[in-house]
Design an enzyme around this catalytic site. Structure first.
Site, PDB file in Angstrom:
ATOM      1  N   ILE A  20      56.251  11.718  21.242  1.00  0.00           N
ATOM      2  CA  ILE A  20      55.652  10.386  21.332  1.00  0.00           C
ATOM      3  C   ILE A  20      56.743   9.339  21.214  1.00  0.00           C
ATOM      4  O   ILE A  20      57.553   9.378  20.277  1.00  0.00           O
ATOM      5  CB  ILE A  20      54.615  10.162  20.214  1.00  0.00           C
ATOM      6  CG1 ILE A  20      53.484  11.188  20.298  1.00  0.00           C
ATOM      7  CG2 ILE A  20      54.050   8.747  20.282  1.00  0.00           C
ATOM      8  CD1 ILE A  20      52.472  11.061  19.170  1.00  0.00           C
ATOM      9  N   GLU A  63      52.732   8.261  24.010  1.00  0.00           N
ATOM     10  CA  GLU A  63      53.297   6.940  23.709  1.00  0.00           C
ATOM     11  C   GLU A  63      52.417   6.189  22.721  1.00  0.00           C
ATOM     12  O   GLU A  63      51.260   6.515  22.514  1.00  0.00           O
ATOM     13  CB  GLU A  63      53.456   6.126  24.990  1.00  0.00           C
ATOM     14  CG  GLU A  63      52.276   6.177  25.964  1.00  0.00           C
ATOM     15  CD  GLU A  63      50.971   5.642  25.453  1.00  0.00           C
ATOM     16  OE1 GLU A  63      51.003   4.599  24.765  1.00  0.00           O
ATOM     17  OE2 GLU A  63      49.915   6.216  25.739  1.00  0.00           O
ATOM     18  N   GLY A  93      45.667   7.511  24.266  1.00  0.00           N
ATOM     19  CA  GLY A  93      47.122   7.637  24.297  1.00  0.00           C
ATOM     20  C   GLY A  93      47.579   8.605  23.221  1.00  0.00           C
ATOM     21  O   GLY A  93      46.888   9.572  22.912  1.00  0.00           O
ATOM     22  N   GLU A  94      48.757   8.343  22.662  1.00  0.00           N
ATOM     23  CA  GLU A  94      49.350   9.191  21.612  1.00  0.00           C
ATOM     24  C   GLU A  94      49.690  10.599  22.112  1.00  0.00           C
ATOM     25  O   GLU A  94      50.090  11.450  21.326  1.00  0.00           O
ATOM     26  CB  GLU A  94      48.406   9.352  20.407  1.00  0.00           C
ATOM     27  CG  GLU A  94      47.984   8.079  19.736  1.00  0.00           C
ATOM     28  CD  GLU A  94      47.034   8.322  18.566  1.00  0.00           C
ATOM     29  OE1 GLU A  94      46.797   9.495  18.204  1.00  0.00           O
ATOM     30  OE2 GLU A  94      46.518   7.342  18.011  1.00  0.00           O
ATOM     31  N   GLY A  95      49.495  10.888  23.390  1.00  0.00           N
ATOM     32  CA  GLY A  95      49.683  12.245  23.874  1.00  0.00           C
ATOM     33  C   GLY A  95      48.498  13.146  23.631  1.00  0.00           C
ATOM     34  O   GLY A  95      48.596  14.366  23.792  1.00  0.00           O
TER      35      GLY A  95
END
Length: 342
Positions: free
Chosen positions: A73, A165, A306-308
């Protein structure tokens, strides 16, 4: 591939794109031969069989394995948030990074569930990139150095990497990048992000319009990244390029990560052959971006965190595909009769 800690000039980055290795067709054929011998009807596992072949193409061995998966991240801040484009203040980026470190975020739980490693890379959170409606995000040296940082994030070893991200305002940056790369209007590429209202959506559209207009028709993908991108975008693009040279398969997460890697595909249509796209984000323009890139995601769960998180869920599928391919018995070993010849 090795990289130094010094900034890579854009011409060196272009050369890395020109010299990317291609898929191992011999390993793919070996994987297909093994698959044909496994105790199941041909094609009965559908996408899992395709994923096993993809792993073989980029990791090499006849029996692809995933032993050291990693979620990477990248967190950054953006000056464009001053234009009121997000429902949350920029401070949330650092607060969420701290939450990742404490193990309290959604991505932490998914990594635990699928036994994935997790690394979080802070990219000068106290120094946001300039407001892209008014100034370039980087000079060439800064953009290249950030790409090099992303390349070096693979140090320590992994055999499957998921990119993610965190960055308040980064859906605005993603929309601007995609608008610049693929055309259309700002409204085609702008969505609610973290949950802005109609007024906030208008501000996002205005910001994207201003950022893209400032480019003056620029078509060079690296220049587009330099001028209206952000640190996490450059770092993710660098990581994906390094992964290609190291023959490490990559899983791309959602809207923001797709915008980052679109820069590489704009440089070479085959630049993302070693990547899987995890999911179709609920961010409206993500599906448009995937279509523009000729890519198909593995699933659509209506996610937009998000955050992967989507990539980490997809890593579970990839691990399952590898385990099935390597762990299943063949017809001969199991003493099961194969398909008879008519």
């Amino acid at each position: 591939m090795s990289v130094s800690s010094s900034a890579l000039p854009f011409e060196d980055i272009r050369n890395l794109v020109r010299t990317m290795p291609t898929a191992d067709t011999g390993a793919v054929e070996a994987a297909r031969l093994r698959d044909a011998q496994l105790t199941k009807p041909a094609g009965s596992l559908g996408k899992l069989e395709e994923i096993a072949e993809w792993l073989a193409a980029w990791s090499g061995p006849e029996w692809p394995k995933v032993k050291r998966p990693l979620v990477a991240i990248f967190a950054a801040n953006h000056g464009v948030t001053a234009k009121g484009v997000s429902a949350f203040p920029a401070d949330v980026t650092r607060q969420m990074v701290e939450n990742f470190s404490a193990g309290g975020a959604a991505i932490n739980q998914i990594c635990i569930a699928h036994d994935l490693g997790l690394k979080v890379f802070e990219l000068a959170l106290d120094y946001p990139t300039p407001d892209i409606t008014e100034m370039d995000a980087f000079d060439e040296a800064g953009c290249a150095a950030t790409m090099a940082f992303g390349m070096e994030a693979l140090a320590g070893g992994t055999d499957l990497v998921c990119i993610g991200e965190m960055g308040i305002g980064n859906t605005t940056v993603a929309s601007a990048l995609l608008n610049a790369l693929y055309g259309g209007t700002a409204a085609d590429w702008v969505g609610p992000g973290t949950g802005v209202d109609d007024t906030g959506l208008k501000r996002k559209c205005a910001a994207v319009e201003a950022a893209v207009a400032r480019l003056g028709g620029e078509k060079d993908p690296l220049e587009i990244l330099r001028r209206i991108g952000g640190r996490e975008f450059a770092a993710m693009a660098g990581l994906v390029l390094a992964a290609r040279h190291q023959r490490i398969p990559v899983i791309v997460d959602g809207f923001v990560t797709t915008a980052a890697v679109a820069v590489l595909q704009a440089m070479d249509p085959g630049a993302l052959d070693h990547c899987l796209f995890a999911h179709v984000s609920a961010e409206p323009a993500h599906e448009r971006a995937l279509q523009a890139m000729g890519k198909q995601a593995l699933f659509d769960f209506g996610m937009r965190l998000g955050e992967g998180t989507g990539a980490a869920l997809a890593a579970g599928l990839v691990k399952a595909a590898a385990q099935v391919h390597t762990g299943m018995a063949t017809f001969e070993a199991a003493g099961v009769s194969g398909k008879s010849e008519a």
